[in-house]
Scaffold this active site. Structure first.
Site, PDB file in Angstrom:
ATOM      1  N   ASP A 145      44.561 -39.055  64.904  1.00  0.00           N
ATOM      2  CA  ASP A 145      43.651 -37.973  65.233  1.00  0.00           C
ATOM      3  C   ASP A 145      42.082 -38.312  64.731  1.00  0.00           C
ATOM      4  O   ASP A 145      42.011 -38.524  63.174  1.00  0.00           O
ATOM      5  CB  ASP A 145      44.073 -36.800  64.799  1.00  0.00           C
ATOM      6  CG  ASP A 145      43.392 -35.617  65.463  1.00  0.00           C
ATOM      7  OD1 ASP A 145      43.307 -35.602  66.592  1.00  0.00           O
ATOM      8  OD2 ASP A 145      42.626 -34.574  64.713  1.00  0.00           O
ATOM      9  N   GLU A 184      42.386 -42.784  67.678  1.00  0.00           N
ATOM     10  CA  GLU A 184      41.499 -41.601  68.639  1.00  0.00           C
ATOM     11  C   GLU A 184      40.026 -41.861  68.137  1.00  0.00           C
ATOM     12  O   GLU A 184      39.736 -41.695  67.039  1.00  0.00           O
ATOM     13  CB  GLU A 184      41.858 -40.371  68.683  1.00  0.00           C
ATOM     14  CG  GLU A 184      40.931 -39.565  69.526  1.00  0.00           C
ATOM     15  CD  GLU A 184      40.857 -37.910  69.097  1.00  0.00           C
ATOM     16  OE1 GLU A 184      40.514 -36.941  70.076  1.00  0.00           O
ATOM     17  OE2 GLU A 184      40.828 -37.716  68.092  1.00  0.00           O
TER      18      GLU A 184
HETATM   19  C1  NOJ Z   1      41.164 -34.482  68.468  1.00  0.00           C
HETATM   20  C2  NOJ Z   1      42.285 -33.912  69.123  1.00  0.00           C
HETATM   21  O1  NOJ Z   1      42.772 -34.469  70.142  1.00  0.00           O
HETATM   22  C3  NOJ Z   1      41.932 -32.486  69.635  1.00  0.00           C
HETATM   23  O2  NOJ Z   1      42.902 -31.787  70.289  1.00  0.00           O
HETATM   24  C4  NOJ Z   1      41.652 -31.537  68.329  1.00  0.00           C
HETATM   25  O3  NOJ Z   1      41.431 -30.096  68.612  1.00  0.00           O
HETATM   26  C5  NOJ Z   1      40.877 -32.314  67.368  1.00  0.00           C
HETATM   27  N1  NOJ Z   1      41.212 -33.845  67.200  1.00  0.00           N
HETATM   28  C6  NOJ Z   1      40.852 -31.810  65.909  1.00  0.00           C
HETATM   29  O4  NOJ Z   1      42.111 -32.023  65.265  1.00  0.00           O
END
Ligand code: NOJ
Length: 525
Positions: free
Chosen positions: A190, A253
């Site tokens: 993440d 990500e």
């Molecule tokens: C990215 C995640 O995909 C999202 O859903 C989340 O709210 C934020 N990061 C914070 O962790």
């Protein structure tokens, strides 16, 4: 081929309206029949669910909402027995404010865990700097008991860990080892580009391109709060943990422009194997802009880097709503014919669209904090539409998010029975990709085209296919000899032209894409 499951919304087995691990096990045959290779699960760890699991209170447990550790072990065994790999979501940038580490650290300024998070004194008139939370307001939360602020890039319930602290790194690397030992095949990390912040916490500069109506945090750039050079050292360390085990993957990500994104492969590919490429999530849906994205990406990739493409996820509006129901098929053909690993978001294979959420049904904290400008993510997180029975076969009771009325028609059972449905198209595309190595790993060779047409070849090992996509709703005709398109149609997005010969001209209907088994071009000649 990766398939993202949002566990809350995939399959409920205990009747609480929220999906669970047993539900995923029950649906493995569906995923196996679709012939995907790996599932990635959004977080399933103990969490107060302020951000639906992206606020973790225990990195090595399973939230009872989703089941038990025994359920998880059963999922790993069953998935592996079905030939499916399992990727977990690792959320190392922040914990829940209910995580014991944070509770200890906030208890006093000299607590040994204090430096595990980012605590700073405020300025005379407020927070330490101008950094903004992605979910609205300042990114700094004042703690009256200790008179300092802590940093949270997202909700105040999601305090950021201090990745400059070596103990934090080791703690998370141990979390990774815990799951890898259990047989997990890798992680989607993440907000990996957020991990390291500027050491001096300088103010972020204003965004000169900010437009009214966009989320407020976009009014400043994130120059000092994300994408810092030292992050690559952390990612290389994570990669070394991954490489302690055989055949595992590190996915990052990362929302950055392509030229910045590719840095996340690391020096000599020592970083993430798959920095997620989200370019298709935000592009203008036109042949020329997509052509440019592919060219830019292919040109920017470091030597040996394996590409990847994403069409949807739990944070962005559904592809069927972004590009329209008709173009969703063309988008599917694009995703499955580009070079590199495709990631499919659950439900996109049945054309699920963004579901309208009434104000009183809103669950997403982003929408609650920043209402009225369309940032809400609930509409892309609604329950999987399995069949036409009550609650779409997702649950025995009312689901946590509403189903759209059209689920009675748009569901797996119905669409599987229709040989020309979008689900059948996805199945055919995946099958073709498995059959033809040039579709998986062949070179990408653009073919010059105009207007709404997107044309490219995929070739390798002496075999070639040509992909012709009509991104408009008007028919087009292309002189096939000139473009090197002569051959046989292997697949049309309408699933009704297989075997047709292309000679002289290729005629495409509006919103049609085709894959043509073409004669390879003799590059040597
Ligand atoms: C990215 C995640 O995909 C999202 O859903 C989340 O709210 C934020 N990061 C914070 O962790």
């Amino acid at each position: 081929m990766f398939y993202q499951i949002y566990p809350r919304s995939f399959q409920d087995t205990d009747g609480d309206g929220v999906g669970d691990i047993k539900g995923i096990i029950d649906r493995l045959p569906y995923l196996q029949a679709l012939r995907i290779d790996a599932i990635w699960l959004s977080p399933i760890f103990p969490s107060p669910m302020a951000d639906f699991g992206y606020d973790i209170a225990d990195y090595t447990g399973i939230d009872p909402l989703f089941g038990s550790m025994a359920d998880f072990d059963a999922l790993i065994s069953a998935a592996h027995a079905s030939g499916l790999k399992v990727i977990l979501d690792l959320v190392p940038n922040h914990t829940s404010d209910q995580h014991p580490w944070f509770i200890e650290g906030r208890s006093s300024r000299d607590n040994p865990r204090r430096d595990w998070y980012i605590w700073r004194d405020g300025k005379a008139d407020g927070p330490p700097n101008n950094w903004l939370s992605e979910f609205g307001g300042s990114a700094w939360e004042y703690d009256a008991a200790t008179g300092q602020y802590y940093y949270h890039a997202f909700l105040a319930q999601q305090p950021d860990l201090n990745w400059r602290n070596p103990e934090v790194r080791q703690a998370i690397y141990d979390v990774m080892r815990f799951w890898l030992r259990k047989g997990v095949d890798g992680f989607r990390v993440d907000v990996i580009w957020h991990l390291i912040k500027d050491a001096e916490f300088r103010d972020n500069p204003p965004n000169p391109h900010f437009r009214e109506g966009r989320p407020p945090h976009e009014s400043i750039l994130t120059r000092y709060s994300t994408d810092q050079p030292e992050v690559h050292e952390v990612i290389a360390q994570m990669r070394r943990v991954i490489d302690e085990f055989d055949d595992r993957v590190l996915i990052g990500e990362i929302y950055l422009p392509l030229h910045r994104l590719v840095a996340y492969y690391g020096n000599d590919l020592t970083g993430a194997q798959m920095p997620f490429n989200f370019a298709l999530l935000s592009t203008l849906w036109s042949a020329r802009s997509i052509e440019k994205i592919i060219a830019d990406y292919e040109a920017a990739l470091p030597p040996g880097a394996w590409p990847n493409w994403v069409l949807g996820n739990h944070d962005r509006p559904r592809v069927a709503s972004r590009v329209g129901q008709d173009q969703a098929r063309v988008a599917a053909m694009l995703l499955l014919t580009l070079r590199g690993t495709p990631t499919l978001y659950y439900g996109d294979e049945i054309g699920m669209h963004q579901v309208a959420i009434a104000p009183e049904q809103v669950r997403d904290p982003f929408e609650k904090n920043v209402p009225g400008i369309g940032v809400g993510r609930d509409g892309c997180r609604t329950p999987m539409q399995w069949d036409a029975t009550a609650h779409a076969g997702f649950s025995a009771s009312r689901p946590w998010l509403p189903l759209p009325d059209d689920f009675v028609r748009e569901n797996v059972v119905n669409l599987a029975a229709d040989a020309r449905s979008i689900l059948s198209l996805y199945q055919a595309l995946i099958a073709l990709r498995k059959e033809l190595p040039q579709l998986r790993s062949g070179d990408y060779v653009p073919i010059a085209a105009e207007g709404d047409l997107l044309l490219y070849r995929r070739e390798g090992g002496g075999d070639a296919v040509v992909i012709a996509l009509n991104l408009g709703d008007q028919p087009v005709s292309i002189a096939s000899d000139a473009a090197g398109l002569a051959g046989k149609i292997l697949l049309s997005t309408f699933l009704d032209r297989e075997g047709e010969k292309v000679e002289g001209a290729l005629d495409l209907r509006g919103n049609e894409g085709v894959i043509i088994g073409a004669t390879p071009i003799d590059h040597a000649g």
